[in-house]
Each structure stands twice: as structure tokens, then as C-alpha cells.
Design an enzyme around this catalytic site. Structure first.
Site, PDB file in Angstrom:
ATOM      1  N   TRP A 166      46.464   6.921   0.561  1.00 28.10           N
ATOM      2  CA  TRP A 166      47.433   5.829   0.420  1.00 28.10           C
ATOM      3  C   TRP A 166      47.826   5.554  -1.020  1.00 28.10           C
ATOM      4  O   TRP A 166      48.761   4.807  -1.265  1.00 28.10           O
ATOM      5  CB  TRP A 166      46.888   4.534   1.049  1.00 28.10           C
ATOM      6  CG  TRP A 166      45.472   4.211   0.688  1.00 28.10           C
ATOM      7  CD1 TRP A 166      44.366   4.457   1.468  1.00 28.10           C
ATOM      8  CD2 TRP A 166      44.981   3.630  -0.518  1.00 28.10           C
ATOM      9  NE1 TRP A 166      43.222   4.061   0.808  1.00 28.10           N
ATOM     10  CE2 TRP A 166      43.573   3.534  -0.410  1.00 28.10           C
ATOM     11  CE3 TRP A 166      45.582   3.161  -1.684  1.00 28.10           C
ATOM     12  CZ2 TRP A 166      42.767   3.015  -1.420  1.00 28.10           C
ATOM     13  CZ3 TRP A 166      44.782   2.645  -2.694  1.00 28.10           C
ATOM     14  CH2 TRP A 166      43.402   2.566  -2.555  1.00 28.10           C
ATOM     15  N   ASN A 167      47.114   6.111  -1.989  1.00 23.03           N
ATOM     16  CA  ASN A 167      47.333   5.580  -3.345  1.00 23.03           C
ATOM     17  C   ASN A 167      48.633   6.065  -3.998  1.00 23.03           C
ATOM     18  O   ASN A 167      49.285   5.282  -4.676  1.00 23.03           O
ATOM     19  CB  ASN A 167      46.117   5.805  -4.241  1.00 23.03           C
ATOM     20  CG  ASN A 167      45.763   7.246  -4.404  1.00 23.03           C
ATOM     21  OD1 ASN A 167      45.884   8.017  -3.461  1.00 23.03           O
ATOM     22  ND2 ASN A 167      45.347   7.634  -5.583  1.00 23.03           N
TER      23      ASN A 167
ATOM     24  N   LYS B  34      50.603  14.509   7.406  1.00 20.77           N
ATOM     25  CA  LYS B  34      50.193  13.232   7.989  1.00 20.77           C
ATOM     26  C   LYS B  34      49.823  12.303   6.833  1.00 20.77           C
ATOM     27  O   LYS B  34      48.785  12.467   6.198  1.00 20.77           O
ATOM     28  CB  LYS B  34      48.973  13.387   8.904  1.00 20.77           C
ATOM     29  CG  LYS B  34      48.682  12.086   9.653  1.00 20.77           C
ATOM     30  CD  LYS B  34      47.256  11.917  10.070  1.00 20.77           C
ATOM     31  CE  LYS B  34      46.356  11.353   9.026  1.00 20.77           C
ATOM     32  NZ  LYS B  34      46.668   9.978   8.563  1.00 20.77           N
TER      33      LYS B  34
ATOM     34  N   GLY C 273      41.907  12.940  -0.600  1.00 15.36           N
ATOM     35  CA  GLY C 273      41.291  11.739  -0.052  1.00 15.36           C
ATOM     36  C   GLY C 273      39.840  11.649  -0.489  1.00 15.36           C
ATOM     37  O   GLY C 273      39.446  12.263  -1.490  1.00 15.36           O
TER      38      GLY C 273
ATOM     39  N   GLU D   7      41.243  17.906  -2.566  1.00  8.84           N
ATOM     40  CA  GLU D   7      41.280  17.101  -3.802  1.00  8.84           C
ATOM     41  C   GLU D   7      40.588  15.790  -3.471  1.00  8.84           C
ATOM     42  O   GLU D   7      41.122  14.979  -2.710  1.00  8.84           O
ATOM     43  CB  GLU D   7      42.732  16.831  -4.219  1.00  8.84           C
ATOM     44  CG  GLU D   7      43.508  18.049  -4.630  1.00  8.84           C
ATOM     45  CD  GLU D   7      43.009  18.659  -5.926  1.00  8.84           C
ATOM     46  OE1 GLU D   7      42.251  17.997  -6.658  1.00  8.84           O
ATOM     47  OE2 GLU D   7      43.366  19.816  -6.194  1.00  8.84           O
TER      48      GLU D   7
ATOM     49  N   CYS E 219      42.388   8.595  -8.254  1.00 10.53           N
ATOM     50  CA  CYS E 219      41.204   9.459  -8.197  1.00 10.53           C
ATOM     51  C   CYS E 219      40.676   9.754  -9.594  1.00 10.53           C
ATOM     52  O   CYS E 219      39.500   9.967  -9.799  1.00 10.53           O
ATOM     53  CB  CYS E 219      41.564  10.760  -7.497  1.00 10.53           C
ATOM     54  SG  CYS E 219      42.959  11.573  -8.266  1.00 10.53           S
TER      55      CYS E 219
ATOM     56  N   GLU F  20      28.970   5.653  -7.461  1.00  2.00           N
ATOM     57  CA  GLU F  20      29.900   5.741  -6.329  1.00  2.00           C
ATOM     58  C   GLU F  20      31.315   5.380  -6.747  1.00  2.00           C
ATOM     59  O   GLU F  20      31.526   4.429  -7.498  1.00  2.00           O
ATOM     60  CB  GLU F  20      29.439   4.805  -5.213  1.00  2.00           C
ATOM     61  CG  GLU F  20      28.212   5.380  -4.527  1.00  2.00           C
ATOM     62  CD  GLU F  20      27.779   4.588  -3.312  1.00  2.00           C
ATOM     63  OE1 GLU F  20      28.475   3.635  -2.927  1.00  2.00           O
ATOM     64  OE2 GLU F  20      26.718   4.941  -2.763  1.00  2.00           O
ATOM     65  N   GLU F  21      32.273   6.128  -6.205  1.00  5.06           N
ATOM     66  CA  GLU F  21      33.671   5.823  -6.497  1.00  5.06           C
ATOM     67  C   GLU F  21      34.047   4.498  -5.838  1.00  5.06           C
ATOM     68  O   GLU F  21      33.733   4.271  -4.673  1.00  5.06           O
ATOM     69  CB  GLU F  21      34.563   6.931  -5.940  1.00  5.06           C
ATOM     70  CG  GLU F  21      36.008   6.675  -6.215  1.00  5.06           C
ATOM     71  CD  GLU F  21      36.906   7.761  -5.642  1.00  5.06           C
ATOM     72  OE1 GLU F  21      36.742   8.082  -4.461  1.00  5.06           O
ATOM     73  OE2 GLU F  21      37.752   8.275  -6.379  1.00  5.06           O
TER      74      GLU F  21
HETATM   75  P1  NAD Z   1      40.457   8.773   3.111  1.00  5.13           P
HETATM   76  O1  NAD Z   1      39.611   9.950   2.879  1.00  5.13           O
HETATM   77  O2  NAD Z   1      39.867   7.603   3.812  1.00  5.13           O
HETATM   78  O3  NAD Z   1      41.750   9.152   3.978  1.00  5.13           O
HETATM   79  C1  NAD Z   1      42.654  10.136   3.542  1.00  5.13           C
HETATM   80  C2  NAD Z   1      43.426  10.672   4.719  1.00  5.13           C
HETATM   81  O4  NAD Z   1      42.546  11.331   5.621  1.00  5.13           O
HETATM   82  C3  NAD Z   1      44.166   9.621   5.541  1.00  5.13           C
HETATM   83  O5  NAD Z   1      45.449  10.146   5.865  1.00  5.13           O
HETATM   84  C4  NAD Z   1      43.303   9.496   6.788  1.00  5.13           C
HETATM   85  O6  NAD Z   1      44.009   9.084   7.943  1.00  5.13           O
HETATM   86  C5  NAD Z   1      42.788  10.907   6.945  1.00  5.13           C
HETATM   87  N1  NAD Z   1      41.531  11.051   7.700  1.00  5.13           N
HETATM   88  C6  NAD Z   1      40.492  10.190   7.757  1.00  5.13           C
HETATM   89  N2  NAD Z   1      39.500  10.717   8.508  1.00  5.13           N
HETATM   90  C7  NAD Z   1      39.918  11.943   8.919  1.00  5.13           C
HETATM   91  C8  NAD Z   1      39.337  12.984   9.705  1.00  5.13           C
HETATM   92  N3  NAD Z   1      38.112  12.880  10.203  1.00  5.13           N
HETATM   93  N4  NAD Z   1      40.041  14.111   9.902  1.00  5.13           N
HETATM   94  C9  NAD Z   1      41.272  14.261   9.373  1.00  5.13           C
HETATM   95  N5  NAD Z   1      41.885  13.305   8.630  1.00  5.13           N
HETATM   96  C10 NAD Z   1      41.210  12.150   8.404  1.00  5.13           C
HETATM   97  O7  NAD Z   1      41.025   8.409   1.670  1.00  5.13           O
HETATM   98  P2  NAD Z   1      41.899   7.175   1.235  1.00  5.13           P
HETATM   99  O8  NAD Z   1      41.037   5.948   1.334  1.00  5.13           O
HETATM  100  O9  NAD Z   1      43.221   7.181   1.940  1.00  5.13           O
HETATM  101  O10 NAD Z   1      42.191   7.518  -0.307  1.00  5.13           O
HETATM  102  C11 NAD Z   1      41.312   7.247  -1.309  1.00  5.13           C
HETATM  103  C12 NAD Z   1      40.494   8.481  -1.678  1.00  5.13           C
HETATM  104  O11 NAD Z   1      41.362   9.536  -2.065  1.00  5.13           O
HETATM  105  C13 NAD Z   1      39.584   8.271  -2.865  1.00  5.13           C
HETATM  106  O12 NAD Z   1      38.318   8.799  -2.616  1.00  5.13           O
HETATM  107  C14 NAD Z   1      40.259   9.049  -3.984  1.00  5.13           C
HETATM  108  O13 NAD Z   1      39.445   9.495  -5.011  1.00  5.13           O
HETATM  109  C15 NAD Z   1      40.875  10.162  -3.244  1.00  5.13           C
HETATM  110  N6  NAD Z   1      41.967  10.721  -4.048  1.00  5.13           N
HETATM  111  C16 NAD Z   1      41.786  11.949  -4.643  1.00  5.13           C
HETATM  112  C17 NAD Z   1      42.795  12.493  -5.434  1.00  5.13           C
HETATM  113  C18 NAD Z   1      42.633  13.837  -6.106  1.00  5.13           C
HETATM  114  O14 NAD Z   1      43.649  14.439  -6.449  1.00  5.13           O
HETATM  115  N7  NAD Z   1      41.441  14.338  -6.299  1.00  5.13           N
HETATM  116  C19 NAD Z   1      43.981  11.800  -5.598  1.00  5.13           C
HETATM  117  C20 NAD Z   1      44.125  10.566  -4.986  1.00  5.13           C
HETATM  118  C21 NAD Z   1      43.116  10.052  -4.187  1.00  5.13           C
END
Ligand code: NAD
Length: 497
Positions: A160-161, A184, A236, A258, A292, A389-390
């Protein structure tokens, strides 16, 4: 299912599957909530696994049998450049949609949107130089060359970020390579991705090349479990990334992940303190800490520790919280109640564990709602939960160090390895430390800079693979070796030629 009374007057954003704007098969909808006032502002389809399957089928068909498979790299590049122009044209409209969805500052979203065309232009250039190679070989009657072919159907799952920026880091190289794409977006911020589909259609990408399906983890799981998907790309949390990696492995589906970070921002005693303090502030409080690459662990040489804490605390207390659409606002709310509760609980726990609050300290009492005061915690050790922890929020921990070796050891003492900032005026030290830190991106006297041609990704639990740059394009290709017999002489069946 959304109550009709709640949705009255709100715009509905349909999905895009196989070139058609569609509702969820089950007809369900859900609301997108504006984090600033916590009011619904748009209606979106609440899809399920069968919608995801349709989207994958559309992408499969477009890849296997559609006109896309017959396009040349030059034709794909032309479409991508057209898309870049459309993004440029509509940047303001889409930046506003992002802010309404995720609560981040409009001015930051606008900067992101205005920079996004460069991703498509850069990867359009790479598309036409995505060449294989003529290889040397030790047999005179053979020629051997490699081809770089598209990996196939790509399923992208985004957080979402920064929904669109993190999608285009995947979409631009995927299109350049010749893949088809199903995305998605996060269930918390689906609108910008649904709206972006208009630009893909206007640019003229053939039906099925780009598909959007909305919904939560079950829809994401349907994509990762599908045998029809060749590659899953995910941004995520580390926890979900590991689950996705395991699911994809069942079909040997390729993955790029990522994931999270707990990045160190290191201030040496010989740094320009003004610059370092600004870097520390923007490293954690920009985007309300919801990035992130947030520099959430500030490592400071003991000799300048108190001075740095004094300066960053003073600045943190003046950060202007408010409406993310207001150009004067410096920090907006966090994205939702779940994040708000998580962050405030973690700050309370840190105080119980012995941390001292130098600024902020949790919920912002004046602003209320989903606002968290910019928070700085001292007296923290690198092994306290608040330092391991993040959090994904505006909370900085400050940890003192005594030597360069000490700083490197602390920076590397983390499960994550996404990014690192180094503040020093000593050029030898800067490069020495950059080489020793185990992180995918290092900034020297800077923080939070990215570009389409600079690979981005994580060491350790911050991920697998790289986005951006030539490395990023490689993630969307398969390498094929082609051997050509040149003599025309029938081979001896029992010896290798
Ligand atoms: P999240 O992991 O909760 O969700 C991310 C996505 O995964 C959403 O679309 C969600 O619906 C989907 N999802 C959740 N469970 C799933 C499953 N079991 N199977 C398939 N899809 C599933 O993350 P968030 O809270 O939306 O975002 C924040 C996180 O993203 C933080 O940990 C952050 O560090 C990370 N992030 C990483 C980067 C990078 O480039 N490394 C960039 C931005 C954010």
C-alpha cells in the site's frame, strides 16, 4: 459486501481483465478509505480466487496467442514511450488518487508520478538492446548463440505504501521483455492501480497484456498458486514474502521478492552534521516512515551522539502534521488503524524495555485520528525489538557506536539488508564502509535516492532479486542457448559433435 447507502455518490473503479473493464464475478464491492479523514471515497470490486484465475487466463492467452507475442522490441518500446507521455500528462490527477488512498503527501506522490515516465523510457531503451550473445565455442562446425526471451505471464502483488511506483518497477521491465502482466494491488490502496489501467488502454497495449484484479490475500494466493503464472514478483512484508516464495516453489514458479528493512543510517564524527541531521530526518519521517528503505536505525558516533539527538529532536518537534493534500504539510497520517495500533504498541513496549523518548512518543494527541507524532527513542540497544523489527512508521531509534568497526558490525547485525546511509567527509572511510555493509543500496552523504537504471533490492531477509537497471530486466527473461550445425555432415550418433 458494500452497503448501497454508503456507496452513494462515490466513484466506482472496475477491474481490467482481458481488455474489458469488469466487476468481480460475485458482484461484491468494497470501499477504499481515505486515511486522513477515515472516510470512504471510492468503491472497488472485491474479487475472489475465480476472478484472479480469469485474469491469469487472459494474460496467458495474450502471451501465448495474442498479437503481443508477435510484437518486436521496437514496437513495444514505442508503446512504452506513449505510456510515459500519458503518465506525464495526467501526473497531477493520479498523484491525488494515490494521496486519497494511502494518505501520503500529495507533493511526494506528485514527484513520484512526474519521475515515473523515466522508467518506461529507460526500459523502452533497454527493450531494444535486450540482446542475446554470439558465443565462442571450441567446435569449428557449430555456431552457438543465446536468446533472451520473456519469462511469460507475470503476477505482481504490491503493497500500500507506493502502489504505482512499486508496480511500474515491475511493469516497465516486464513489458520491455515481452511479458504479460496481472497485478493485484493492496486491498488498502487499490484505486490508483485500477485507474492506471485507463492509461494502459489509451496507450494501445493489446487486450490481456495488462490486467488488474483487486482483493486481499486470497486473491494474491490464487495468483501465486497458479500453474499458469510463470513468475511472481512481490513487494511487501518479509513474512508474506516467505509464504509467497513457498507457494511459488510448489510449481517452480520464478520469484522476485522486495521485502522489509531496518536500515542503518550511520553518522560518523567527521560528517557535516547539518547534512547528516537533515538526512536522518528525511530518512525516517518522509512518507511518515512508511517506506521499505526508511533509515529507522540511526547509528551515531558517541562523540556527537548528544548533539545529533538534540538537533533531530528539535526538528522532529516542528514537523508540520496535517492534510496530505495541503502543500504546507510535512507529514501525513499512517495508512490505517492496524498500522496505527501496531506502531503505538511498539513505542509503548520500547519504553517498557528501557528506551527514552526524546521526541514524540506515539499517537499525536493534538491531531488525533491516524496521526503519530514523529518519535525519537534513545537508550536503545541493537537487540531490542524496536531495533530489530520493521515498524513502517515515523519512529527512529538512536544507537551510539565507538569505532568504524563497531558501526559496521551494528549495521550488519540485522536480519535485513535493504539500504544504508553513510555520513562522513572522509572519502576513504565512505567507500570502505560502503563495501562492508551488507545492503542492496548504500547512499554516501544522501538518503532515499532511486533511479530507473540503479538496481534496487535486498540482501538477507530484505528479498531476492533486483528491480531497476539491467539486473531488473534480467528478472523478466529466460536465457536460451541455440546451437547451429554448420557443416551439413550427418553426425556420428555415438559421439558428441
Ligand atoms: P503485506 O506483505 O502485508 O502485503 C503486501 C501484498 O501482499 C498485499 O497486496 C496483500 O494483499 C498481499 N498478500 C498478503 N498475504 C498474501 C498471501 N498469503 N499470498 C499472496 N498475497 C498476499 O505488506 P504491506 O503491509 O502491504 O506493505 C508493507 C511492507 O512492504 C513492509 O514490510 C515494507 O518493508 C514492504 N515494502 C518493501 C519494499 C521494497 O522494495 N523492498 C517497498 C515497499 C514496501
Amino acid at each position: 459486501m458494500t452497503n448501497k447507502a454508503l456507496t452513494a455518490g462515490l466513484e466506482f473503479f472496475p477491474m481490467l481483465i482481458g481488455g474489458r473493464r469488469v466487476d468481480a464475478i460475485g458482484g461484491k464491492t468494497t470501499l477504499s478509505i481515505n486515511p486522513y479523514n477515515q472516510q470512504p471515497w471510492a468503491v472497488v470490486p472485491e474479487a475472489e480466487a475465480n476472478d484472479a484465475e480469469l485474469a491469469v487466463e487472459a494474460a496467458r492467452e495474450a502471451f501465448d496467442n495474442g498479437p503481443w507475442g508477435r510484437t518486436t522490441a521496437f514496437q513495444r518500446a514505442a508503446l512504452m514511450r506513449r505510456l510515459a507521455d500519458l503518465i506525464e500528462r495526467d501526473a497531477e490527477k493520479y498523484a491525488r488518487i494515490e494521496t486519497m488512498d494511502n494518505g501520503k503527501l500529495y507533493k511526494e506522490m506528485l514527484v513520484q508520478w512526474r519521475y515515473m515516465p523515466e522508467w518506461f523510457r529507460y526500459f523502452a531503451g533497454l527493450a531494444v538492446s535486450n540482446d542475446g550473445q554470439l558465443l565462442q565455442n571450441d567446435r569449428t562446425n557449430f555456431m552457438v548463440y543465446t536468446r533472451r526471451e520473456p519469462v511469460g505471464v507475470v503476477a505482481a502483488i504490491t503493497p500500500w505504501n507506493s502502489p504505482i511506483m512499486l508496480m511500474i518497477w515491475k511493469l516497465a521491465p516486464a513489458l520491455a521483455a515481452g511479458c504479460t502482466f496481472v497485478v493485484k494491488p493492496s486491498e488498502y490502496t487499490p484505486v490508483s492501480t485500477l485507474a492506471f489501467a485507463d492509461l494502459m488502454q489509451e496507450a494501445g497495449f493489446p487486450a490481456g497484456v495488462f490486467n488488474v484484479v483487486t482483493g486481499g490475500p486470497a486473491v494474491g494466493a490464487a495468483l501465486t498458486n497458479s500453474k499458469q503464472v510463470d513468475k511472481v514478483v512481490f513487494t511487501g512484508s518479509t513474512q508474506v514474502g516467505i509464504a509467497i516464495g513457498k507457494a511459488a516453489m510448489a510449481n517452480l514458479t520464478r520469484i522476485s521478492l522486495e521485502l522489509g528493512g531496518k536500515s542503518a543510517n550511520i553518522i560518523f564524527e567527521d560528517s557535516d552534521l547539518n547534512a547528516a541531521v537533515n538526512g536522518a530526518i528525511s530518512g525516517i519521517f518522509a512518507a511518515t516512515g512508511q517506506t521499505c528503505m526508511a533509515g529507522s536505525r540511526l547509528l551515531v558516533h558517541r562523540s556527537v551522539h548528544d548533539e545529533v539527538v538534540r538537533r533531530i529532536s528539535e526538528r522532529a518537534k516542528t514537523i508540520k502534521l496535517g492534510d496530505p493534500l495541503d502543500p504546507e504539510t510535512e507529514m501525513g497520517p499512517v495508512v490505517n488503524q492496524v498500522q496505527f495500533d501496531r506502531i503505538t504498541a511498539a513505542v509503548r513496549q520500547a519504553a517498557e524495555d528501557g528506551a527514552t523518548v526524546a521526541a514524540g512518543g506515539g499517537a499525536d494527541q493534538v491531531k488525533g485520528g491516524l496521526f503519530i507524532a514523529p518519535t525519537i527513542l534513545t537508550g536503545v540497544t541493537n537487540r531490542m525489538t524496536i531495533a530489530t523489527e520493521e515498524l513502517f512508521g515515523p519512529v527512529l531509534v538512536v544507537i551510539p557506536f565507538d569505532s568504524e568497526e563497531d558501526a559496521i558490525a551494528l549495521a550488519n547485525d540485522s536480519d535485513f539488508g535493504l539500504a544504508c546511509g553513510i555520513w562522513t567527509t572522509n572519502v576513504q572511510r565512505a567507500h570502505r564502509v560502503a563495501a562492508k555493509v551488507r545492503a542492496g543500496t548504500v547512499w554516501i552523504n544522501a538518503y532515499r535516492i532511486v533511479a530507473p537504471n540503479a538496481p534496487f533490492g535486498g540482501f538477507k531477509q530484505s528479498g531476492i532479486g533486483r528491480e531497476n537497471g539491467v539486473d531488473g530486466l534480467r528478472e523478466y527473461t529466460e536465457s536460451k542457448s541455440v546451437w547451429v550445425e554448420l557443416s551439413g555432415v550427418a553426425p556420428d550418433p555415438f559421439t558428441l559433435n
